[in-house]
Design a protein around this motif. Structure first.
Motif: not given
Length: 93
Positions: A3-7, A28-29, A47-48, A53-54
């Protein structure tokens, strides 16, 4: 975890200034743009979490921007009051 990998790759810093807000939102953009412009775009399980987070980051950015704006307006009001008092003491209108 996953879950943290995306951020994690965003290398985010604590937000305290408009410049930091702009930098974070820009990261982020760019990440969203990379994901969406990939020819082999596929929805991923993470993605969810990333979109949550976004959304949270956007809400924090809006709140912080409001706080910064209020602080700036208070500072302008303080300076104006001092200027008016100074002009009054020196024969201003």
């Amino acid at each position: 975890g996953d879950k943290m990998a995306e951020t994690e790759d965003l290398d985010l810093k604590p937000l305290a200034t408009r410049e930091e807000l702009i930098e974070t939102l820009g990261k982020i953009l760019r990440k969203l743009n990379r994901r969406l412009s990939n020819e082999r775009f596929r929805i991923q399980k993470s993605d969810d979490e990333f979109l949550s987070f976004v959304r949270a980051t956007t809400q924090v950015a809006q709140t912080l921007n409001g706080i910064l704006k209020d602080a700036e307006l208070q500072e302008i009001d303080r300076r104006l009051t001092e200027l008016e008092a100074s002009m009054g003491k020196h024969g201003g209108n």
